[in-house]
Design an enzyme around this catalytic site. Structure first.
Site, PDB file in Angstrom:
ATOM      1  N   MET A 289      -4.001  -6.074  -7.805  1.00 32.35           N
ATOM      2  CA  MET A 289      -3.510  -7.041  -8.788  1.00 32.35           C
ATOM      3  C   MET A 289      -4.601  -7.997  -9.270  1.00 32.35           C
ATOM      4  O   MET A 289      -4.388  -9.205  -9.352  1.00 32.35           O
ATOM      5  CB  MET A 289      -2.323  -7.810  -8.213  1.00 32.35           C
ATOM      6  CG  MET A 289      -1.156  -6.920  -7.797  1.00 32.35           C
ATOM      7  SD  MET A 289      -0.540  -5.860  -9.126  1.00 32.35           S
ATOM      8  CE  MET A 289       0.208  -7.074 -10.178  1.00 32.35           C
ATOM      9  N   ARG A 290      -5.745  -7.447  -9.596  1.00 34.39           N
ATOM     10  CA  ARG A 290      -6.821  -8.231 -10.203  1.00 34.39           C
ATOM     11  C   ARG A 290      -7.273  -7.496 -11.457  1.00 34.39           C
ATOM     12  O   ARG A 290      -7.440  -6.273 -11.440  1.00 34.39           O
ATOM     13  CB  ARG A 290      -8.027  -8.376  -9.261  1.00 34.39           C
ATOM     14  CG  ARG A 290      -7.739  -9.023  -7.928  1.00 34.39           C
ATOM     15  CD  ARG A 290      -7.180 -10.410  -7.998  1.00 34.39           C
ATOM     16  NE  ARG A 290      -8.068 -11.358  -8.653  1.00 34.39           N
ATOM     17  CZ  ARG A 290      -7.699 -12.560  -9.058  1.00 34.39           C
ATOM     18  NH1 ARG A 290      -6.457 -12.964  -8.895  1.00 34.39           N
ATOM     19  NH2 ARG A 290      -8.556 -13.372  -9.619  1.00 34.39           N
TER      20      ARG A 290
ATOM     21  N   SER B  18       2.713   6.006 -15.395  1.00 35.96           N
ATOM     22  CA  SER B  18       1.561   6.691 -15.984  1.00 35.96           C
ATOM     23  C   SER B  18       0.358   6.526 -15.073  1.00 35.96           C
ATOM     24  O   SER B  18       0.135   5.449 -14.524  1.00 35.96           O
ATOM     25  CB  SER B  18       1.205   6.079 -17.350  1.00 35.96           C
ATOM     26  OG  SER B  18       2.322   6.029 -18.215  1.00 35.96           O
TER      27      SER B  18
ATOM     28  N   HIS C 161       0.353   2.901 -13.400  1.00 37.54           N
ATOM     29  CA  HIS C 161       1.020   1.799 -14.094  1.00 37.54           C
ATOM     30  C   HIS C 161       2.503   2.129 -14.234  1.00 37.54           C
ATOM     31  O   HIS C 161       2.855   3.245 -14.620  1.00 37.54           O
ATOM     32  CB  HIS C 161       0.388   1.580 -15.475  1.00 37.54           C
ATOM     33  CG  HIS C 161       0.961   0.397 -16.190  1.00 37.54           C
ATOM     34  ND1 HIS C 161       0.689  -0.897 -15.824  1.00 37.54           N
ATOM     35  CD2 HIS C 161       1.821   0.330 -17.236  1.00 37.54           C
ATOM     36  CE1 HIS C 161       1.351  -1.720 -16.623  1.00 37.54           C
ATOM     37  NE2 HIS C 161       2.039  -1.003 -17.485  1.00 37.54           N
TER      38      HIS C 161
ATOM     39  N   ARG D 200     -15.681 -14.504 -11.148  1.00 39.32           N
ATOM     40  CA  ARG D 200     -15.293 -13.096 -11.064  1.00 39.32           C
ATOM     41  C   ARG D 200     -16.497 -12.200 -10.802  1.00 39.32           C
ATOM     42  O   ARG D 200     -16.383 -11.177 -10.122  1.00 39.32           O
ATOM     43  CB  ARG D 200     -14.571 -12.664 -12.336  1.00 39.32           C
ATOM     44  CG  ARG D 200     -13.210 -13.337 -12.473  1.00 39.32           C
ATOM     45  CD  ARG D 200     -12.583 -13.114 -13.833  1.00 39.32           C
ATOM     46  NE  ARG D 200     -12.170 -11.747 -14.011  1.00 39.32           N
ATOM     47  CZ  ARG D 200     -11.817 -11.229 -15.183  1.00 39.32           C
ATOM     48  NH1 ARG D 200     -11.816 -11.977 -16.261  1.00 39.32           N
ATOM     49  NH2 ARG D 200     -11.467  -9.977 -15.284  1.00 39.32           N
TER      50      ARG D 200
ATOM     51  N   ASP E 174      -4.824  -1.560 -19.169  1.00 40.07           N
ATOM     52  CA  ASP E 174      -3.817  -0.490 -19.233  1.00 40.07           C
ATOM     53  C   ASP E 174      -3.934   0.339 -20.508  1.00 40.07           C
ATOM     54  O   ASP E 174      -2.933   0.736 -21.107  1.00 40.07           O
ATOM     55  CB  ASP E 174      -2.390  -1.074 -19.118  1.00 40.07           C
ATOM     56  CG  ASP E 174      -2.160  -1.763 -17.783  1.00 40.07           C
ATOM     57  OD1 ASP E 174      -2.759  -1.351 -16.778  1.00 40.07           O
ATOM     58  OD2 ASP E 174      -1.364  -2.726 -17.753  1.00 40.07           O
TER      59      ASP E 174
ATOM     60  N   GLY F  19       0.768  -1.232   0.000  1.00 38.06           N
ATOM     61  CA  GLY F  19       0.000   0.000   0.000  1.00 38.06           C
ATOM     62  C   GLY F  19       0.800   1.284   0.000  1.00 38.06           C
ATOM     63  O   GLY F  19       0.315   2.308   0.479  1.00 38.06           O
ATOM     64  N   SER F  20       2.022   1.276  -0.568  1.00 37.33           N
ATOM     65  CA  SER F  20       2.809   2.520  -0.532  1.00 37.33           C
ATOM     66  C   SER F  20       2.141   3.629  -1.345  1.00 37.33           C
ATOM     67  O   SER F  20       2.135   4.792  -0.914  1.00 37.33           O
ATOM     68  CB  SER F  20       4.246   2.286  -1.000  1.00 37.33           C
ATOM     69  OG  SER F  20       4.308   1.989  -2.373  1.00 37.33           O
ATOM     70  N   ASN F  21       1.566   3.312  -2.501  1.00 36.43           N
ATOM     71  CA  ASN F  21       0.848   4.343  -3.260  1.00 36.43           C
ATOM     72  C   ASN F  21      -0.416   4.774  -2.527  1.00 36.43           C
ATOM     73  O   ASN F  21      -0.780   5.952  -2.538  1.00 36.43           O
ATOM     74  CB  ASN F  21       0.517   3.861  -4.676  1.00 36.43           C
ATOM     75  CG  ASN F  21       1.604   4.206  -5.666  1.00 36.43           C
ATOM     76  OD1 ASN F  21       2.035   5.342  -5.762  1.00 36.43           O
ATOM     77  ND2 ASN F  21       2.059   3.207  -6.408  1.00 36.43           N
TER      78      ASN F  21
ATOM     79  N   ASN G 115      -5.847   4.461 -12.383  1.00 37.19           N
ATOM     80  CA  ASN G 115      -4.842   3.443 -12.102  1.00 37.19           C
ATOM     81  C   ASN G 115      -3.462   4.044 -12.312  1.00 37.19           C
ATOM     82  O   ASN G 115      -3.272   4.909 -13.164  1.00 37.19           O
ATOM     83  CB  ASN G 115      -5.022   2.233 -13.036  1.00 37.19           C
ATOM     84  CG  ASN G 115      -4.046   1.104 -12.714  1.00 37.19           C
ATOM     85  OD1 ASN G 115      -3.837   0.760 -11.560  1.00 37.19           O
ATOM     86  ND2 ASN G 115      -3.440   0.542 -13.747  1.00 37.19           N
TER      87      ASN G 115
ATOM     88  N   LEU H  80     -10.086  -6.446 -13.742  1.00 37.32           N
ATOM     89  CA  LEU H  80     -11.523  -6.255 -13.548  1.00 37.32           C
ATOM     90  C   LEU H  80     -12.270  -6.463 -14.860  1.00 37.32           C
ATOM     91  O   LEU H  80     -11.766  -6.132 -15.936  1.00 37.32           O
ATOM     92  CB  LEU H  80     -11.783  -4.850 -12.991  1.00 37.32           C
ATOM     93  CG  LEU H  80     -11.155  -4.609 -11.607  1.00 37.32           C
ATOM     94  CD1 LEU H  80     -11.100  -3.126 -11.284  1.00 37.32           C
ATOM     95  CD2 LEU H  80     -11.915  -5.377 -10.535  1.00 37.32           C
TER      96      LEU H  80
END
Length: 193
Positions: A91-92, A137, A110, A66, A146, A13-15, A108, A94
């Site tokens: 890391m899923r 980005s 990236h 899902r 992405d 969770g650093s971001n 997001n 969607l």
């Protein structure tokens, strides 16, 4: 009135921390939820320490279903009355149905200079290609992985002795500056729509 920002994580969770810590003072957004698909994600404790509500929807409990997994994620987001979602190391992948529901309201980060190196192993791929620079980005999330409109980028020089790990560490520093700045501008623009 502040926009309610939900942050989705899978790891440390650093971001998320840089986003949450940036949403103070005159920032037009406030964190309303940190959700992880992994109960062991270190970022959950960091969110709790900041007084941010947390939720876990463990994808492993849903097997290949899902739709059921995303239904629980959606219920948590609705419960938190989220206006905007920030994916921060979530890391899923969607589904198009979920993404479309949040179209124009999901960001997001990236670790590449999109449209280069979508997906995983971005730093190794940049080094293998002999690129002079890597970077990160922030983009709007669309059903194509992405691929959404880029809202901001930061370039990071690649040095001759770089490894994927050393490049990743420098790009992460850039991410921690870029994502909060883009989120602030996004929320300011969003409020005026």
């Amino acid at each position: 009135m502040s926009l309610r920002v939900a942050i989705l994580i899978s790891g440390g969770g650093s971001n998320m921390v840089t986003l949450a810590d940036s949403m103070t003072g005159d920032h037009p957004g406030r964190p309303c939820l940190v959700l992880s698909n992994r109960p062991e994600a270190g970022g959950l404790a960091k969110a709790e320490a900041r007084g941010i509500p947390t939720a876990v929807v463990d994808h492993r409990n849903y097997g290949k279903d899902r739709k059921a997994f995303e239904g629980e994620v959606q219920a948590a987001l609705e419960g938190a009355r989220a206006d905007v979602i920030c994916l921060a190391g979530f890391m899923r992948v969607l589904t198009a149905e979920f993404v479309t529901r949040w179209q124009g309201r999901m960001l997001n980060i990236h670790p590449s200079l999109l449209p280069k190196y979508k997906g995983l192993d971005t730093h190794a791929r940049a080094l293998a290609a002999g690129d002079a620079e890597g970077g990160c980005s922030v983009h709007l999330v669309t059903p194509e992985l992405d691929d959404g409109p880029v809202l901001g980028q930061t370039r990071v020089e690649i040095t001759a002795d770089d490894t994927p790990e050393s490049l990743a560490a420098r790009v992460l520093v850039a991410e921690h500056e870029l994502y909060p700045a883009v989120l602030r501008q996004f929320c300011m623009d969003f409020r005026h729509l």
